[in-house]
Structure formats: structure tokens, C-alpha cells
Scaffold this active site. Structure first.
Site, short mmCIF file in Angstrom:
data_model
loop_
_atom_site.label_atom_id
_atom_site.label_comp_id
_atom_site.label_asym_id
_atom_site.label_seq_id
_atom_site.Cartn_x
_atom_site.Cartn_y
_atom_site.Cartn_z
CG HIS A 125 -14.53 62.04 36.44
ND1 HIS A 125 -13.20 62.33 36.61
CD2 HIS A 125 -15.05 62.00 37.69
CE1 HIS A 125 -12.92 62.47 37.89
NE2 HIS A 125 -14.03 62.26 38.59
CG ASP A 126 -11.19 62.33 33.46
OD1 ASP A 126 -10.94 62.82 32.35
OD2 ASP A 126 -11.73 62.98 34.38
N GLY A 143 -13.16 58.08 39.60
CA GLY A 143 -12.58 58.70 38.42
C GLY A 143 -11.14 58.28 38.18
#
Length: 277
Positions: A125-126, A143
Site C-alpha cells: 500500500h501507498d 508500504g
């Protein structure tokens, strides 16, 4: 859902609301969510799941059992509408996973054009990945990572969350990367260290010979023993290499405002122990 020149296998499930451009192929037992956008000539081979607010760029090909756009694997994620954006002509091999962003961070995960992800690699994520990035089998990134253009990551390597890897860097297989990696750097090791420059990648990328030589010279001075701190050395070298855009780029990476440490070479006895690498 747009049906013009789209091929969807009878066993596939495409939810109402999904946008499929011309030339898209959805193979057997695939699942395409309602908020997904597949651009021209995207191919999902079989048993592929593309869900959430996810966009796949034109010409991207996804092999069996990949899952793209699932929720962030983060306890901070509370179901916000976040996104995954994958660029054009990306190759996603078997079992690859890519997660959307989190609501309290970037809110999106981005993969650039012309990347390749070999089997069972993971994009967390991200994270933001540049163009022409290659992940070999079983590569894992945490992440919030930033991966520059034309970075190659060897099989089984792991990159710690929030790390930045500069463009044209090479990460050796089964390396554990816990700090930032300078552009053009080549790192290896179970606790990865800087083992030199990614000269092969620089040549393949079309970098001029005089620029490569300038980067090599600056690298030696940057990490010379018995000198100042890394950032002090970088600041001093800026003036000396003012005519080299590649060197200024590398030094600027080091001088940028960052709270993370950098991966550096090893010296002395430990260096001699690794001479065979």
C-alpha cells in the site's frame, strides 16, 4: 460496462459498473470489480482478481492467480476509498499481489509504465514505482516505498517500509534493504550493503561514458574513509561535479530532506569477507 470488441469468458464475473475498453480480454474464472477500469488491450488470462478502485493501463497483461487492488494490509486501513493505478504495458506474472493505498497516507499505490513483476512478488500500500521497474520472483516491498525508474530487484529481496530506492539501482537477490539506496547503487547482503554502482544498468540505460566515469569518481570520494559525514561529502562534491547532471542527481538524492539513513559500503574486515560477492 462497455462491450465493444471486448472478450469476456462465460465463466468470468464482471460486476456492473466496471469499465472495459476496446480489445480487453477477460479469461476464465476472472473477477473484475465494479470500480475497475481496464484500458485498451488489457488481458486477464485466468483466475485473476482485479478489485477496488483499480485502473490498469493499456496493453497490461496479467497472468493467473494475481490479485490487484485488494485492501491495504495495514491495521490503519479502515475501508476508505483508495486507489491502485497501474501503467501501460505492465507484465504481472502468476500470484502477484498489489494493494491499494490507505486513507491516512498517500491514498494510492502507483505503478509506472513498462514494469515487470515476476511470480509472487508484492507491491504494498501507498508505494510509488517508476517506469521500467523489474521485480524478480518473491520480491516484497513494505508500504510507503518509493522505487525509481529502471530499478531491478533480485529474487526474494525485501525492502523495508518507507524506504526510497533511487533510479537505476540494483538490489541483489535475497537482500534485506532497511535504508535508502542512492541512484545507480548496487546493494547486496542479508543486511544489504552498498557493493558499488550498477554499471550494467547505467550502460543499458544509454548513459554516456563520461557521465558514468563522473559518477564512479564521485562515488569513490563520497564514501572515502576518514572524511566527513555522507551529507557533508555530498555538499562538497556538488561544486566539484557541477558539470555532471548524473552526479548532481545522485548527490541531490543524498542532500534531500529525509529522516532515513542510507545504505553504505562496508569496510575493513567485513569488506574482505565479502570480496567474493
Amino acid at each position: 460496462m462497455t462491450n465493444t470488441a471486448v472478450e469476456v469468458h462465460p465463466s468470468a464475473y464482471v460486476e456492473d459498473g466496471a469499465e472495459l475498453a476496446s480489445g480487453v480480454k477477460v479469461g476464465p474464472f476472472c473477477h473484475v470489480g465494479a470500480d475497475v477500469k481496464l484500458h485498451e488491450n488489457v488481458e486477464l488470462m485466468s483466475h485473476v482478481s482485479v478489485i477496488g478502485h483499480t485502473t490498469l493501463g493499456a496493453g497490461t497483461k496479467v497472468f493467473p492467480n494475481a490479485v490487484l487492488g485488494s485492501d491495504a494490509q495495514n491495521t490503519a486501513y479502515k475501508g476508505e476509498e483508495t486507489t491502485l493505478v497501474v501503467g501501460k504495458n505492465v507484465v504481472v506474472r502468476e500470484g502477484v499481489t498489489m494493494n491499494r493505498g490507505t486513507g491516512n497516507a498517500r491514498g494510492t499505490t502507483i505503478v509506472g509504465d513498462n514494469c515487470m513483476f515476476l511470480a509472487y512478488s508484492h507491491v504494498a500500500h501507498d508505494s510509488i514505482l517508476g517506469e521500467h521497474v523489474t521485480f524478480a520472483n518473491n520480491v516484497m516491498i513494505g508500504g510507503h516505498c518509493t522505487i525509481g525508474d529502471r530499478v531491478i530487484v533480485g529474487g526474494g529481496a525485501g525492502i523495508h517500509q518507507f524506504c526510497t530506492v533511487g533510479h537505476h539501482a540494483f538490489i541483489g537477490g535475497v537482500s534485506a534493504v532497511v535504508n535508502d539506496v542512492i541512484p545507480y547503487g548496487m546493494v547486496v547482503g542479508s543486511r544489504a550493503f552498498l557493493a558499488g554502482l550498477n554499471l550494467v544498468g547505467m550502460k543499458r540505460g544509454g548513459m554516456a561514458r563520461d557521465e558514468i566515469n563522473a559518477v564512479r569518481g564521485a562515488y569513490k570520494k563520497l564514501f572515502a574513509e576518514n572524511t566527513g559525514t555522507l551529507r557533508e561529502n555530498a555538499a562538497e562534491l556538488m561544486a566539484e561535479y557541477s558539470n555532471s547532471e548524473a552526479v548532481k542527481d545522485m548527490l541531490g538524492f543524498i542532500l534531500a530532506d529525509s529522516k532515513r539513513k542510507f545504505i553504505t559500503p562496508i569496510t575493513g574486515r567485513k569488506a574482505r569477507e565479502h570480496e567474493g560477492i
